[in-house]
Design a protein around this motif. Structure first.
Motif, PDB file in Angstrom:
ATOM      1  N   HIS A 129      25.098  47.833  41.570  1.00 11.56           N
ATOM      2  CA  HIS A 129      24.722  48.985  42.383  1.00 11.56           C
ATOM      3  C   HIS A 129      23.588  49.759  41.707  1.00 11.56           C
ATOM      4  O   HIS A 129      23.322  49.590  40.524  1.00 11.56           O
ATOM      5  CB  HIS A 129      25.929  49.900  42.587  1.00 11.56           C
ATOM      6  N   ARG A 130      22.951  50.616  42.455  1.00 13.16           N
ATOM      7  CA  ARG A 130      21.821  51.384  41.929  1.00 13.16           C
ATOM      8  C   ARG A 130      22.306  52.477  40.978  1.00 13.16           C
ATOM      9  O   ARG A 130      23.407  52.995  41.100  1.00 13.16           O
ATOM     10  CB  ARG A 130      21.039  52.027  43.073  1.00 13.16           C
ATOM     11  N   VAL A 131      21.460  52.822  40.048  1.00  8.10           N
ATOM     12  CA  VAL A 131      21.613  54.000  39.204  1.00  8.10           C
ATOM     13  C   VAL A 131      20.209  54.600  39.044  1.00  8.10           C
ATOM     14  O   VAL A 131      19.222  53.889  39.202  1.00  8.10           O
ATOM     15  CB  VAL A 131      22.197  53.641  37.795  1.00  8.10           C
ATOM     16  N   PRO A 132      20.062  55.893  38.757  1.00  5.99           N
ATOM     17  CA  PRO A 132      21.112  56.868  38.491  1.00  5.99           C
ATOM     18  C   PRO A 132      21.644  57.503  39.761  1.00  5.99           C
ATOM     19  O   PRO A 132      21.267  57.109  40.868  1.00  5.99           O
ATOM     20  CB  PRO A 132      20.373  57.894  37.632  1.00  5.99           C
ATOM     21  N   GLY A 133      22.492  58.529  39.591  1.00  2.71           N
ATOM     22  CA  GLY A 133      23.080  59.240  40.711  1.00  2.71           C
ATOM     23  C   GLY A 133      24.379  58.620  41.152  1.00  2.71           C
ATOM     24  O   GLY A 133      24.704  57.486  40.801  1.00  2.71           O
ATOM     25  N   PHE A 134      25.149  59.362  41.947  1.00  5.69           N
ATOM     26  CA  PHE A 134      26.446  58.859  42.393  1.00  5.69           C
ATOM     27  C   PHE A 134      26.309  58.026  43.657  1.00  5.69           C
ATOM     28  O   PHE A 134      25.323  58.124  44.397  1.00  5.69           O
ATOM     29  CB  PHE A 134      27.429  60.015  42.613  1.00  5.69           C
ATOM     30  N   ILE A 135      27.308  57.187  43.893  1.00  4.51           N
ATOM     31  CA  ILE A 135      27.422  56.395  45.124  1.00  4.51           C
ATOM     32  C   ILE A 135      28.557  57.007  45.944  1.00  4.51           C
ATOM     33  O   ILE A 135      29.642  57.259  45.411  1.00  4.51           O
ATOM     34  CB  ILE A 135      27.770  54.925  44.807  1.00  4.51           C
ATOM     35  N   PRO A 136      28.350  57.283  47.235  1.00  4.14           N
ATOM     36  CA  PRO A 136      29.434  57.861  48.035  1.00  4.14           C
ATOM     37  C   PRO A 136      30.689  56.988  47.992  1.00  4.14           C
ATOM     38  O   PRO A 136      30.616  55.764  48.086  1.00  4.14           O
ATOM     39  CB  PRO A 136      28.840  57.909  49.448  1.00  4.14           C
ATOM     40  N   ASN A 137      31.830  57.631  47.832  1.00  2.00           N
ATOM     41  CA  ASN A 137      33.119  56.953  47.774  1.00  2.00           C
ATOM     42  C   ASN A 137      33.600  56.658  49.193  1.00  2.00           C
ATOM     43  O   ASN A 137      33.894  57.582  49.949  1.00  2.00           O
ATOM     44  CB  ASN A 137      34.118  57.856  47.039  1.00  2.00           C
ATOM     45  N   PRO A 138      33.713  55.397  49.605  1.00  2.00           N
ATOM     46  CA  PRO A 138      34.110  55.086  50.982  1.00  2.00           C
ATOM     47  C   PRO A 138      35.551  55.481  51.304  1.00  2.00           C
ATOM     48  O   PRO A 138      35.916  55.549  52.482  1.00  2.00           O
ATOM     49  CB  PRO A 138      33.920  53.571  51.078  1.00  2.00           C
ATOM     50  N   PHE A 139      36.365  55.744  50.284  1.00  2.00           N
ATOM     51  CA  PHE A 139      37.758  56.117  50.505  1.00  2.00           C
ATOM     52  C   PHE A 139      37.958  57.632  50.530  1.00  2.00           C
ATOM     53  O   PHE A 139      39.057  58.110  50.813  1.00  2.00           O
ATOM     54  CB  PHE A 139      38.626  55.492  49.411  1.00  2.00           C
ATOM     55  N   PHE A 140      36.924  58.389  50.283  1.00  3.04           N
ATOM     56  CA  PHE A 140      37.019  59.849  50.257  1.00  3.04           C
ATOM     57  C   PHE A 140      37.477  60.392  51.611  1.00  3.04           C
ATOM     58  O   PHE A 140      36.940  60.026  52.653  1.00  3.04           O
ATOM     59  CB  PHE A 140      35.660  60.443  49.889  1.00  3.04           C
ATOM     60  N   GLU A 141      38.507  61.225  51.579  1.00  2.00           N
ATOM     61  CA  GLU A 141      39.082  61.899  52.753  1.00  2.00           C
ATOM     62  C   GLU A 141      39.787  60.959  53.731  1.00  2.00           C
ATOM     63  O   GLU A 141      40.184  61.400  54.821  1.00  2.00           O
ATOM     64  CB  GLU A 141      38.016  62.708  53.520  1.00  2.00           C
ATOM     65  N   MET A 342      38.128  62.306  45.700  1.00  2.00           N
ATOM     66  CA  MET A 342      36.874  62.344  44.936  1.00  2.00           C
ATOM     67  C   MET A 342      35.701  61.862  45.781  1.00  2.00           C
ATOM     68  O   MET A 342      35.762  60.782  46.380  1.00  2.00           O
ATOM     69  CB  MET A 342      36.999  61.499  43.664  1.00  2.00           C
ATOM     70  N   ARG A 343      34.638  62.626  45.783  1.00  2.00           N
ATOM     71  CA  ARG A 343      33.513  62.382  46.684  1.00  2.00           C
ATOM     72  C   ARG A 343      32.649  61.189  46.278  1.00  2.00           C
ATOM     73  O   ARG A 343      32.054  60.529  47.126  1.00  2.00           O
ATOM     74  CB  ARG A 343      32.640  63.638  46.740  1.00  2.00           C
ATOM     75  N   GLY A 344      32.559  60.906  44.961  1.00  2.00           N
ATOM     76  CA  GLY A 344      31.609  59.892  44.533  1.00  2.00           C
ATOM     77  C   GLY A 344      32.130  58.927  43.498  1.00  2.00           C
ATOM     78  O   GLY A 344      33.145  59.184  42.829  1.00  2.00           O
ATOM     79  N   LEU A 345      31.440  57.803  43.365  1.00  2.15           N
ATOM     80  CA  LEU A 345      31.693  56.788  42.342  1.00  2.15           C
ATOM     81  C   LEU A 345      30.421  56.624  41.523  1.00  2.15           C
ATOM     82  O   LEU A 345      29.383  57.196  41.851  1.00  2.15           O
ATOM     83  CB  LEU A 345      32.097  55.464  42.997  1.00  2.15           C
ATOM     84  N   SER A 346      30.500  55.840  40.435  1.00  2.00           N
ATOM     85  CA  SER A 346      29.392  55.730  39.495  1.00  2.00           C
ATOM     86  C   SER A 346      29.031  57.125  39.000  1.00  2.00           C
ATOM     87  O   SER A 346      27.861  57.489  38.877  1.00  2.00           O
ATOM     88  CB  SER A 346      28.168  55.058  40.138  1.00  2.00           C
ATOM     89  N   TRP A 347      30.095  57.904  38.691  1.00  5.74           N
ATOM     90  CA  TRP A 347      29.901  59.300  38.313  1.00  5.74           C
ATOM     91  C   TRP A 347      30.726  59.589  37.066  1.00  5.74           C
ATOM     92  O   TRP A 347      31.081  58.676  36.319  1.00  5.74           O
ATOM     93  CB  TRP A 347      30.248  60.194  39.498  1.00  5.74           C
ATOM     94  N   GLN A 348      31.073  60.829  36.819  1.00  3.51           N
ATOM     95  CA  GLN A 348      31.699  61.225  35.558  1.00  3.51           C
ATOM     96  C   GLN A 348      33.222  61.281  35.594  1.00  3.51           C
ATOM     97  O   GLN A 348      33.863  61.598  34.586  1.00  3.51           O
ATOM     98  CB  GLN A 348      31.163  62.594  35.119  1.00  3.51           C
ATOM     99  N   ASN A 349      33.826  60.968  36.731  1.00  8.08           N
ATOM    100  CA  ASN A 349      35.271  61.134  36.896  1.00  8.08           C
ATOM    101  C   ASN A 349      36.084  60.033  36.235  1.00  8.08           C
ATOM    102  O   ASN A 349      35.719  58.859  36.290  1.00  8.08           O
ATOM    103  CB  ASN A 349      35.632  61.148  38.378  1.00  8.08           C
ATOM    104  N   ILE A 350      37.221  60.429  35.649  1.00  6.44           N
ATOM    105  CA  ILE A 350      38.229  59.471  35.211  1.00  6.44           C
ATOM    106  C   ILE A 350      39.572  59.879  35.795  1.00  6.44           C
ATOM    107  O   ILE A 350      39.811  61.051  36.078  1.00  6.44           O
ATOM    108  CB  ILE A 350      38.351  59.366  33.674  1.00  6.44           C
ATOM    109  N   VAL A 351      40.443  58.893  35.963  1.00  8.88           N
ATOM    110  CA  VAL A 351      41.824  59.122  36.385  1.00  8.88           C
ATOM    111  C   VAL A 351      42.722  58.475  35.343  1.00  8.88           C
ATOM    112  O   VAL A 351      42.605  57.272  35.085  1.00  8.88           O
ATOM    113  CB  VAL A 351      42.106  58.522  37.779  1.00  8.88           C
ATOM    114  N   VAL A 352      43.592  59.264  34.753  1.00 10.32           N
ATOM    115  CA  VAL A 352      44.505  58.767  33.734  1.00 10.32           C
ATOM    116  C   VAL A 352      45.886  58.572  34.359  1.00 10.32           C
ATOM    117  O   VAL A 352      46.413  59.483  35.005  1.00 10.32           O
ATOM    118  CB  VAL A 352      44.605  59.749  32.549  1.00 10.32           C
TER     119      VAL A 352
END
Length: 364
Positions: A129-141, A342-352
């Motif tokens: 996928h492209r970088v930089p910037g986030f990719i919209p999360n298709p599962f959001f909402e 979560m709104r985006g992927l390829s971003w700073q989020n982690i889930v533990v």
């Protein structure tokens, strides 16, 4: 052999085979901690051995992007292709000792796990996928839809990490005995219509009144008992002074907070470390480059699942509590609940946490 079978039997009451068949576990063979976590989780969740992907990478928390692509993304993609697991795997579990963060400038730095979430679409497209910037999360909402392939071209990636192996064992063990009981503690900064507070207020309204402890005053909620979910501003609440909330967390409890660097490291601070500010005169008090609260502290206190950020995500990219907490209460598993918030992927989020952890349907 008897001990191994015993561990498998402990897991059978909490999972079904279909759940286990949808999980890929990523282990770094260069990290003793990663190997120990992978072995324990696979046994407790009865994950088929063909669904363990072994890497050999420096276990440092940060990795250069070129090395991430060559030593993490490419080997996992090859493994999924070779084992014919592309479609059947829904969840990827990384283990402490697998690098945490892809190095870069503010628009290029990202969580390894958030990058791996796009591995499904990368494989299908035949290119990264492209970088930089986030990719919209298709599962959001997508609160009413079942997560599956190919409808959602992504993997839900969670991390089994804490300050030490005992902390990760606690995550796994508590996930297996989670129940839909307890209080959702929601601590906003004010009754104003500020965006973050609006999401916290909405979360409180979407949950049963008798299951919610909510506060929108300047007071910080400490010392709560029977907590199954928590959302707040964390150390971005100017009135939050204590490192720990001193909650009594129930098995299966999850948390989220609007904090930009809470997932910056899983190295343990000194016992006397305290929260501070971004002021230059407080810099000597910072830990791992930040004065802010830490995701791993919530795990240490007894939470079973947690969100975090390896760098500044911006408020609108943090998990939405009005999506996360109602989804988890309704019976969605941990991974689905976090990712639909979560709104985006390829971003700073982690889930533990264990992606399969679930409270089950609300108890009537």
């Amino acid at each position: 052999m008897r001990g191994f079978l015993g561990l498998l039997l402990l897991a059978t009451g909490a999972i079904c085979a279909a759940d286990a068949s949808s999980v890929l576990v990523v282990v770094n063979d260069n990290s003793a901690l990663s190997k120990s976590i992978g072995e324990y989780y696979v046994r407790r969740r009865a994950i088929p051995l063909r669904q363990i992907c072994h890497l050999k990478v420096d276990p440092a928390e940060e990795i250069a992007r070129a090395d991430y692509e060559r030593l993490i993304a490419a080997p996992i993609a090859r493994f999924l292709i070779d084992q014919k697991l592309i479609e059947s795997i829904l969840y990827i579990v990384t283990t402490a000792g697998v690098p945490l963060r892809v190095a870069g400038d503010p628009q290029n730095v990202a969580a390894v796990d958030s990058e791996l979430a796009l591995l499904y679409s990368d494989i299908k497209q035949g290119s990264p996928h492209r970088v930089p910037g986030f990719i919209p999360n298709p599962f959001f909402e997508r609160t009413q839809e079942k997560f599956r392939h190919p409808e959602f071209p992504m993997y839900l990636v969670t991390r089994l990490a804490a300050y030490d192996f005992e902390g990760v064992k606690g995550i796994i063990d508590r996930a297996l005995i989670a129940k839909n009981v307890g209080k959702f503690v929601i601590d906003s900064r004010s009754a104003s219509d500020a965006q973050g507070d609006n999401w916290l207020h909405a979360a409180a309204k979407l949950l049963p009144k008798d299951r919610v402890v909510a506060d929108d005053s300047s007071k910080v909620l400490y010392d709560q008992t029977g907590v199954i979910g928590y959302a707040s501003w964390g150390s971005n609440d100017p009135n939050r002074k204590n490192r720990f909330n001193k909650f009594q967390w129930l098995p299966g409890a999850i948390m989220t907070e609007y904090v930009s660097s809470d997932g910056r490291t899983f190295k343990r601070p000194p016992e006397n470390w305290v929260l501070s500010t971004w002021k230059k005169e407080d810099q000597h008090l910072w830990f791992a480059g930040s004065p802010q609260s830490m995701t791993a502290d919530y795990i240490l206190e007894g939470a079973t699942g947690a969100s975090g950020h390896v760098a500044e995500p911006y408020l609108h990219m943090t998990p939405r509590p009005d999506l996360l907490l109602p989804a988890y209460y309704s019976g969605r598993n941990l991974a689905e609940s976090y990712y639909l918030s979560m709104r985006g992927l390829s971003w700073q989020n982690i889930v533990v946490g264990d992606p399969l952890c679930s409270l089950g349907k609300p108890i009537k």
